[in-house]
Design a protein around this motif. Structure first.
Motif, short mmCIF file in Angstrom:
data_model
loop_
_atom_site.label_atom_id
_atom_site.label_comp_id
_atom_site.label_asym_id
_atom_site.label_seq_id
_atom_site.Cartn_x
_atom_site.Cartn_y
_atom_site.Cartn_z
N LEU A 49 -8.35 -3.49 -1.02
CA LEU A 49 -9.33 -4.38 -1.63
C LEU A 49 -8.67 -5.27 -2.68
CD1 LEU A 49 -12.32 -5.12 -1.89
CD2 LEU A 49 -12.59 -3.22 -3.48
N ARG B 154 -15.89 -3.84 -10.29
CA ARG B 154 -17.04 -3.26 -9.59
C ARG B 154 -17.69 -2.10 -10.32
NH1 ARG B 154 -14.14 -5.54 -5.67
NH2 ARG B 154 -15.30 -6.37 -3.90
N ILE C 45 -14.53 -9.96 -3.12
CA ILE C 45 -14.96 -9.80 -1.74
C ILE C 45 -16.14 -8.85 -1.70
CG2 ILE C 45 -14.28 -9.00 0.54
CD1 ILE C 45 -11.42 -9.80 -0.20
N GLY D 110 -8.70 12.33 -0.21
CA GLY D 110 -9.05 10.93 -0.45
C GLY D 110 -8.06 10.18 -1.30
N GLU E 95 -8.30 -9.33 -2.46
CA GLU E 95 -8.91 -10.17 -3.50
C GLU E 95 -7.86 -11.01 -4.21
OE1 GLU E 95 -11.38 -7.63 -5.92
OE2 GLU E 95 -13.07 -7.94 -4.54
N ASP F 34 -7.00 6.41 3.08
CA ASP F 34 -7.88 7.22 2.23
C ASP F 34 -8.52 6.31 1.18
OD1 ASP F 34 -5.84 6.75 0.42
OD2 ASP F 34 -5.06 8.79 0.47
N SER F 35 -9.24 6.91 0.24
CA SER F 35 -9.94 6.11 -0.78
C SER F 35 -8.98 5.20 -1.54
CB SER F 35 -10.65 7.02 -1.78
OG SER F 35 -11.57 7.84 -1.14
N LEU F 36 -7.85 5.77 -1.89
CA LEU F 36 -6.87 5.01 -2.67
C LEU F 36 -6.33 3.84 -1.87
CD1 LEU F 36 -5.77 5.19 -5.49
CD2 LEU F 36 -3.97 6.70 -4.66
N ALA F 37 -6.07 4.06 -0.60
CA ALA F 37 -5.56 2.99 0.25
C ALA F 37 -6.60 1.88 0.39
CB ALA F 37 -5.17 3.53 1.62
N TYR F 38 -7.87 2.26 0.53
CA TYR F 38 -8.91 1.25 0.60
C TYR F 38 -9.01 0.47 -0.71
CZ TYR F 38 -11.14 1.75 5.14
OH TYR F 38 -11.40 1.70 6.49
N PHE F 39 -8.87 1.18 -1.81
CA PHE F 39 -8.92 0.52 -3.11
C PHE F 39 -7.77 -0.49 -3.24
CE2 PHE F 39 -7.46 0.61 -7.62
CZ PHE F 39 -8.52 -0.09 -8.16
N GLU F 40 -6.59 -0.07 -2.83
CA GLU F 40 -5.44 -0.97 -2.90
C GLU F 40 -5.60 -2.15 -1.95
OE1 GLU F 40 -2.45 2.19 -2.23
OE2 GLU F 40 -1.45 1.25 -3.93
N ASN G 134 3.62 7.35 -6.01
CA ASN G 134 3.36 6.09 -6.72
C ASN G 134 2.41 6.27 -7.89
OD1 ASN G 134 4.97 4.30 -5.35
ND2 ASN G 134 3.41 3.81 -3.82
N GLU H 207 -16.25 -2.87 3.89
CA GLU H 207 -16.53 -1.66 4.67
C GLU H 207 -16.55 -1.93 6.17
OE1 GLU H 207 -20.04 -0.19 2.80
OE2 GLU H 207 -18.97 0.20 0.94
N ARG I 70 -14.87 6.29 -0.67
CA ARG I 70 -14.88 4.84 -0.56
C ARG I 70 -13.91 4.31 -1.60
NH1 ARG I 70 -21.23 3.54 -0.27
NH2 ARG I 70 -20.53 1.43 -0.04
N GLY I 71 -13.41 3.13 -1.36
CA GLY I 71 -12.31 2.65 -2.18
C GLY I 71 -12.69 2.21 -3.58
N LEU J 106 0.81 -1.22 0.00
CA LEU J 106 0.00 0.00 0.00
C LEU J 106 0.84 1.27 0.00
CD1 LEU J 106 -2.80 -0.97 2.58
CD2 LEU J 106 -2.67 -1.46 0.14
N GLY J 107 2.13 1.13 0.23
CA GLY J 107 2.98 2.33 0.24
C GLY J 107 2.69 3.25 1.41
N ILE J 108 2.23 2.66 2.50
CA ILE J 108 1.92 3.44 3.69
C ILE J 108 2.85 3.01 4.82
CG2 ILE J 108 0.16 3.86 5.47
CD1 ILE J 108 -1.96 3.58 3.33
N SER K 243 -2.56 9.37 -0.39
CA SER K 243 -1.59 8.29 -0.21
C SER K 243 -0.95 7.87 -1.54
CB SER K 243 -2.26 7.07 0.44
OG SER K 243 -3.20 6.48 -0.44
N VAL L 158 -12.64 4.07 -7.12
CA VAL L 158 -11.35 4.45 -7.71
C VAL L 158 -11.06 3.61 -8.95
CG1 VAL L 158 -8.86 4.56 -7.27
CG2 VAL L 158 -10.47 5.25 -5.48
N ASP M 114 -18.66 -5.99 -0.92
CA ASP M 114 -18.38 -4.61 -0.53
C ASP M 114 -18.69 -4.36 0.94
OD1 ASP M 114 -17.69 -4.13 -3.12
OD2 ASP M 114 -19.60 -3.23 -3.67
#
Lengths: 94, 219
Positions: free
Chosen positions: A48, B37, A59, B159, A52, A40-46, B166, A65, B125-126, A20-22, B162, B129, A61
């Protein structure tokens, strides 16, 4: 938490930090993803995508969450990456 | 080299002559781009009521540059400078959740501006994206863009922060530029270049089901 469990958690943290680069330095199982670790949104996307990939399936949604803390995230990860010994499955899944 | 099938062809359609196309005259078959999605559906006349509603109710407040919008001028405003634009739909429900547009393309310099807006209940929300990854796939793979720019206000940048380094760089900042909810916010000018695309974003696109069969071509 036992020492072996500590090692497993540290290995997990290293993997997701890399993915995640965090910077998760100092995080614990109780750390909250948004409030404490600046997810943030991007971290949640990554996250996910990472889960998966590990699960090799989509997975829900709602389930995603529900992941609010490192303990939640670690629990999910362990479902898909049962670790008999420290770190081996984590390393192979990188 | 064979160009990988970066888009799903499950809903191919050709725009009728009376429907607008991009200002650069890009015509032909416009495909639906499908991820895990979300999917991007080419904007067509049937979407105008929805988009007009979004525009006038300020669901997408920054798409229209603060100008008053009339139904008569809406389609011109909607297509001004557009290379391609899509309604973003949630794949599972078919619910429209946003609009993504590529504007001000320069095919000589290979640059383009990305404009993006989501309905409020999916912001921060993720999974939405993913729709950006789909659009970037189109821009980098089909249009061979070199740099994609985006402007992002403070609340939106929060949002995505991060991803700095990258996924994008910040090339500039317009201080107190946008009036949002009664206060002025900075706007950051972001860029996504070929390095970000190849190292960080393309691998994500390769994992989409529609691209899996061509993974070896894309990798």
């Amino acid at each position: 938490m036992t020492s072996a469990a500590d090692d497993e958690f540290e290995a997990f943290v290293a993997v997701i930090s890399d993915s995640l680069g965090i910077d998760f330095t100092g995080c614990t199982l109780a750390s909250r993803l948004v409030e404490d670790l600046s997810f943030d949104s991007l971290a949640y996307f990554e996250m996910l995508a990472m889960l998966e990939e590990a699960a090799n399936r989509e997975i829900d949604d709602g389930a995603i969450e529900s992941i609010k803390t490192m303990a939640d995230l670690y629990g999910w990860w362990q479902q898909f990456n049962p670790i008999p010994g420290t770190g081996s499955s984590l390393e192979s899944s990188k | 080299m064979t160009r990988p099938p970066i888009v799903s062809s499950e809903h191919p359609r050709r725009l009728p002559r009376d429907e607008p196309t991009g200002a650069l005259g890009v015509t032909g078959v416009l495909d639906t781009l499908t991820g895990r999605r979300t999917r991007l559906v080419p904007v067509a006349g049937r979407h105008y009521d929805l988009l007009y509603d979004w525009a006038t109710s300020r669901v997408l407040p920054w798409q229209w540059e603060g100008r008053p919008i009339s139904p008569q001028s809406f389609s011109d405003t909607l297509w001004a400078g557009v290379l391609q634009q899509f309604i973003i739909e949630e794949l599972r429900s078919g619910r429209p959740i946003g609009l993504v547009s590529a504007k001000s393309a320069n095919l000589h310099h290979r640059t383009v501006s990305l404009h993006l807006g989501f309905v409020p209940n999916v912001r921060m929300r993720g999974w939405p994206v993913e729709s950006v990854v789909l659009m970037l796939t189109l821009l980098f793979e089909r249009y061979s863009m070199r740099k994609v720019y985006a402007e992002m206000a403070d609340d939106s940048f929060a949002g995505m922060a991060s991803g700095l380094g990258n996924y994008f760089e910040v090339e500039g900042c317009l201080k107190n530029h946008l009036l949002i909810d009664g206060g002025y916010q900075d706007v950051r000018i972001l860029s996504i270049d070929q390095r970000h695309w190849h190292h960080s974003i393309r691998p994500i696109a390769c994992a989409f089901p529609s691209n899996r069969s061509s993974r070896e071509l894309i990798a």
